[in-house]
Design a protein around this motif. Structure first.
Motif, PDB file in Angstrom:
ATOM      1  N   MET A   1       0.846  -1.194   0.000  1.00 23.19           N
ATOM      2  CA  MET A   1       0.000   0.000   0.000  1.00 23.19           C
ATOM      3  C   MET A   1       0.880   1.243   0.000  1.00 23.19           C
ATOM      4  SD  MET A   1      -3.200   0.860   2.513  1.00 23.19           S
ATOM      5  CE  MET A   1      -2.171   1.032   3.949  1.00 23.19           C
ATOM      6  N   ASP A   2       0.456   2.275  -0.686  1.00 20.80           N
ATOM      7  CA  ASP A   2       1.254   3.475  -0.867  1.00 20.80           C
ATOM      8  C   ASP A   2       1.615   4.127   0.462  1.00 20.80           C
ATOM      9  OD1 ASP A   2       2.527   5.325  -2.593  1.00 20.80           O
ATOM     10  OD2 ASP A   2       0.942   6.760  -2.176  1.00 20.80           O
ATOM     11  N   ALA A   3       0.652   4.207   1.389  1.00 24.31           N
ATOM     12  CA  ALA A   3       0.903   4.851   2.679  1.00 24.31           C
ATOM     13  C   ALA A   3       2.000   4.123   3.450  1.00 24.31           C
ATOM     14  CB  ALA A   3      -0.376   4.894   3.508  1.00 24.31           C
ATOM     15  N   ILE A   4       1.945   2.795   3.443  1.00 26.50           N
ATOM     16  CA  ILE A   4       2.939   2.012   4.181  1.00 26.50           C
ATOM     17  C   ILE A   4       4.322   2.190   3.571  1.00 26.50           C
ATOM     18  CG2 ILE A   4       3.618  -0.330   4.834  1.00 26.50           C
ATOM     19  CD1 ILE A   4       0.635  -1.031   4.959  1.00 26.50           C
ATOM     20  N   ASN A   5       4.402   2.223   2.239  1.00 25.36           N
ATOM     21  CA  ASN A   5       5.687   2.447   1.574  1.00 25.36           C
ATOM     22  C   ASN A   5       6.270   3.803   1.963  1.00 25.36           C
ATOM     23  OD1 ASN A   5       5.589  -0.020   0.228  1.00 25.36           O
ATOM     24  ND2 ASN A   5       4.518   0.845  -1.549  1.00 25.36           N
ATOM     25  N   LYS A   6       5.419   4.809   2.010  1.00 22.52           N
ATOM     26  CA  LYS A   6       5.887   6.142   2.395  1.00 22.52           C
ATOM     27  C   LYS A   6       6.345   6.183   3.851  1.00 22.52           C
ATOM     28  CE  LYS A   6       3.068   8.772  -0.915  1.00 22.52           C
ATOM     29  NZ  LYS A   6       1.931   9.711  -1.066  1.00 22.52           N
ATOM     30  N   ILE A   7       5.610   5.473   4.723  1.00 21.41           N
ATOM     31  CA  ILE A   7       5.992   5.409   6.136  1.00 21.41           C
ATOM     32  C   ILE A   7       7.342   4.714   6.283  1.00 21.41           C
ATOM     33  CG2 ILE A   7       5.419   4.348   8.358  1.00 21.41           C
ATOM     34  CD1 ILE A   7       2.429   4.751   7.559  1.00 21.41           C
ATOM     35  N   HIS A   8       7.513   3.622   5.532  1.00 21.05           N
ATOM     36  CA  HIS A   8       8.763   2.857   5.624  1.00 21.05           C
ATOM     37  C   HIS A   8       9.971   3.650   5.135  1.00 21.05           C
ATOM     38  CE1 HIS A   8       6.936  -0.576   7.234  1.00 21.05           C
ATOM     39  NE2 HIS A   8       6.566  -1.201   6.116  1.00 21.05           N
ATOM     40  N   GLU A   9       9.736   4.679   4.329  1.00 20.14           N
ATOM     41  CA  GLU A   9      10.857   5.521   3.886  1.00 20.14           C
ATOM     42  C   GLU A   9      11.561   6.179   5.067  1.00 20.14           C
ATOM     43  OE1 GLU A   9       9.497   8.309   0.990  1.00 20.14           O
ATOM     44  OE2 GLU A   9       8.942   6.764  -0.482  1.00 20.14           O
ATOM     45  N   PHE A  10      10.829   6.346   6.170  1.00 16.58           N
ATOM     46  CA  PHE A  10      11.406   6.989   7.351  1.00 16.58           C
ATOM     47  C   PHE A  10      12.315   6.042   8.132  1.00 16.58           C
ATOM     48  CE2 PHE A  10       8.055   9.841   6.245  1.00 16.58           C
ATOM     49  CZ  PHE A  10       8.445  11.091   6.715  1.00 16.58           C
ATOM     50  N   LEU A  11      12.388   4.778   7.711  1.00 17.58           N
ATOM     51  CA  LEU A  11      13.309   3.832   8.342  1.00 17.58           C
ATOM     52  C   LEU A  11      14.754   4.296   8.186  1.00 17.58           C
ATOM     53  CD1 LEU A  11      11.752   0.387   7.327  1.00 17.58           C
ATOM     54  CD2 LEU A  11      12.143   1.192   9.667  1.00 17.58           C
ATOM     55  N   SER A  96      -2.187   9.010   7.325  1.00 16.92           N
ATOM     56  CA  SER A  96      -0.775   9.071   6.935  1.00 16.92           C
ATOM     57  C   SER A  96      -0.486  10.337   6.144  1.00 16.92           C
ATOM     58  CB  SER A  96      -0.394   7.847   6.104  1.00 16.92           C
ATOM     59  OG  SER A  96      -0.507   6.664   6.859  1.00 16.92           O
ATOM     60  N   GLU A  97      -1.371  10.674   5.232  1.00 13.51           N
ATOM     61  CA  GLU A  97      -1.163  11.869   4.411  1.00 13.51           C
ATOM     62  C   GLU A  97      -1.062  13.122   5.276  1.00 13.51           C
ATOM     63  OE1 GLU A  97      -4.138  12.206   1.401  1.00 13.51           O
ATOM     64  OE2 GLU A  97      -3.513  10.381   0.340  1.00 13.51           O
ATOM     65  N   ILE A  98      -1.917  13.194   6.292  1.00  9.50           N
ATOM     66  CA  ILE A  98      -1.912  14.355   7.186  1.00  9.50           C
ATOM     67  C   ILE A  98      -0.592  14.423   7.958  1.00  9.50           C
ATOM     68  CG2 ILE A  98      -2.999  15.389   9.214  1.00  9.50           C
ATOM     69  CD1 ILE A  98      -5.656  14.085   8.240  1.00  9.50           C
ATOM     70  N   VAL A  99      -0.191  13.277   8.547  1.00 12.44           N
ATOM     71  CA  VAL A  99       1.023  13.247   9.372  1.00 12.44           C
ATOM     72  C   VAL A  99       2.270  13.454   8.520  1.00 12.44           C
ATOM     73  CG1 VAL A  99       2.459  11.790  10.859  1.00 12.44           C
ATOM     74  CG2 VAL A  99      -0.029  11.816  11.163  1.00 12.44           C
TER      75      VAL A  99
END
Length: 426
Positions: A1-11, A96-99
Motif C-alpha cells: 500500500m502506498d501509505a505504508i511504503n511512504k511510512i517505511h521511507e522513514f526507516l 498518513s497523508e496528514i502526518v
C-alpha cells in the motif's frame, strides 16, 4: 500500500530515542494525544499481552477503545486497532497523508526528521482522536523514557510488565539501568502497577514513584491459586482490593497468569477510582476473549503446530516452561531464527531444554543471525539441526514432517513468526 511504503521511507532515519521530534510533530497536529484517556504499558516481556487483556475487558464493558502495539506480526494495520478491528487501509492512508505532510513541513523548517516509529505513533494518536476513543491502551515501543509514546502527560495508569536484559545496546547493560528507562513513563500522581519479580528493578520503580508522588502497586504481592491448566486455557483465583476474582484466560503459559494479574490489578484499581465502570461479567468475558497472535499460538492440532515469538532469555524460558508442561515426553521439531543482537546463547539453552531436533532458518531482517552460524551454535550445545535459510521453505519442510512429530514448534524473532504464520495459513 502506498501509505505504508511512504511510512517505511522513514526507516532511513533509524530508531532514535528522545521526544523532541515527536513533540514538534504532535504540536503541528494539534496535540491529539492530550485529548485521549490513556493506559500506558511498558516492560521487556508481557506488555503486549497486558495491553490485550485490558483492551478486551474495556471492549466487553462497551467502551470504544483504541490499542496501539508493535511490532506487527503479519499486516502493518495490526499496530493500530480500534473497537475490535484493525485500522482500515482507507483510514491509514488518510491519516498518513496528514502526518507525513506535517513531517515534511518540519524538515523544510530545518527540524530533524521524525523516525518511522514516531510517524506511526502520531498516526495512531490522530486516528484515535478522530474516532473519539473512550480509552486508548498504549504499548511502549522501546524502553519508556525516550519512547515516542511517552508524550502522554497524564495517563490513567502506568503499567510496567516484567524486566529483563534486552536491547542492552540502547537501554543499558544492567537491570537497574533498563528499569530506569522503563520508569520514564511514570508521571506525577498517576498510579503505577508493577509486575516485575526483580528486586533491583522494583527499587528503581518505587524510588521514581515516590519522587513523583505516584501511588505504587506491586502485583507480585498478590496471592493467587491456579485451579486449571490445559491447552484450552488456564484458570486462577485471586483477591484484589478486597474483591475476589475467578478468571479464565485463553493465552497459555504460567507467565500469562502474571500478565493477567497485572491487567486485572489495573482494571480493578481504575474501577475503584471511578475512572472506568466495568462489571464482573465484562471482566471475565474480556479475559476469556483475549488472544495474542504469535505468542504460544496454536495453529493446528494433531499434530500440534505452535508459533511463539520467544526472542530473549525470559521469553525463551517462558516458552520452555509452557512446552515442558504440556508436551513432556513428546517428539518435538523446533524451527528457529534469531536476530544477532539478542542474547542467543541463553535463548538456545532454553530451546535445547525443549528438544534436540532443529531446523535453522533466517528472519527476513538486516539484523538476522546467519543460519550457518546459528546451526554451529546449536550443534556445539549437542543439538541436531538442518539448515533451511528460507522461512517459506522451512515452513514447507515442517508440513512434510507432520507424521513424524507430536509438535512442530516455530520460535525466535517476531519477524520470523510473522512470516511463518502467513505461510502456514496459506
Amino acid at each position: 500500500m502506498d501509505a505504508i511504503n511512504k511510512i517505511h521511507e522513514f526507516l532511513r532515519f533509524g530508531s532514535v530515542l528522545g521526544l523532541e521530534r515527536m513533540n514538534v510533530l504532535l504540536e503541528k497536529l494539534g496535540n491529539p494525544q492530550d485529548e485521549l484517556k490513556v493506559i500506558h504499558v511498558a516492560g521487556t516481556n508481557g506488555k503486549g499481552s497486558i495491553c490485550r487483556y485490558v483492551y478486551e475487558v474495556l471492549q466487553a464493558a462497551g467502551y470504544q477503545t483504541g490499542l496501539y502495539t508493535s511490532p506487527y506480526i503479519e499486516v502493518f494495520n495490526e499496530r493500530i486497532e480500534f473497537d475490535g478491528a484493525y485500522i482500515s487501509d482507507e483510514d491509514l492512508n488518510r491519516c498518513s497523508e496528514i502526518v507525513l505532510a506535517k513531517a515534511e513541513e518540519m524538515v523544510k523548517e530545518g527540524e530533524e526528521s521524525p523516525t518511522e516509529f514516531e510517524v506511526v505513533t502520531a498516526i495512531a494518536f490522530l486516528y484515535f482522536k478522530e474516532q473519539k476513543a473512550d480509552y486508548v491502551v498504549l504499548e511502549v515501543g522501546l524502553g519508556g523514557r525516550g519512547d515516542s509514546t511517552n508524550v502522554v502527560k497524564h495517563p490513567l495508569a502506568c503499567v510496567i510488565a516484567s524486566i529483563s536484559l534486552d536491547h542492552t545496546d540502547r537501554l543499558g547493560e544492567t537491570i537497574p539501568e533498563i528499569a530506569f528507562e522503563k520508569a520514564g513513563i511514570i508521571k506525577a500522581g498517576c498510579p503505577v502497577i508493577s509486575a516485575t519479580d526483580r528486586a533491583e528493578a522494583k527499587e528503581v520503580f518505587i524510588r521514581r514513584a515516590e519522587e513523583l508522588d505516584a501511588p505504587f502497586y506491586d502485583v507480585q504481592q498478590l496471592s493467587y491459586e491456579i485451579t486449571e491448566q490445559t491447552l484450552a486455557g488456564y484458570r486462577f483465583e485471586t483477591e484484589i482490593l478486597g474483591k475476589k476474582y475467578d478468571i479464565e484466560i485463553s493465552m497459555l503459559g504460567k507467565h500469562q497468569i502474571q500478565n493477567a494479574l497485572a491487567a486485572l490489578y489495573t482494571i480493578a484499581l481504575l474501577n475503584e477510582q471511578g475512572s472506568i465502570t466495568v462489571t464482573m461479567e465484562a471482566i471475565k468475558q474480556g479475559f476469556r476473549w483475549a488472544k495474542q497472535i504469535g505468542r504460544f499460538e496454536i495453529l493446528k492440532r494433531d499434530p500440534f503446530v505452535i508459533i511463539d515469538g520467544a526472542h530473549n532469555p525470559d521469553g525463551s524460558n517462558a516458552l520452555r516452561e509452557a512446552v515442558n508442561r504440556h508436551f513432556e515426553g513428546k517428539k518435538i521439531l523446533m524451527t528457529v531464527g534469531i536476530l544477532q543482537d539478542k542474547d542467543v546463547d541463553e535463548v538456545l539453552d532454553n530451546f535445547l531444554a525443549i528438544t534436540n531436533d532443529f531446523v535453522v532458518t533466517e528472519p527476513e531482517n538486516p539484523r538476522k543471525l546467519a543460519a550457518a552460524q546459528l546451526a554451529k551454535m546449536i550443534t556445539a550445545k549437542g543439538g541436531n539441526c538442518i539448515i533451511i535459510e528460507s522461512p517459506k521453505d522451512a515452513a514447507e519442510y515442517g508440513k512434510q514432517r507432520y507424521e513424524d512429530y507430536d509438535l512442530l514448534l516455530f520460535a525466535g524473532s517476531l519477524y520470523l513468526i510473522g512470516e511463518i504464520r502467513g505461510y502456514l495459513h496459506e
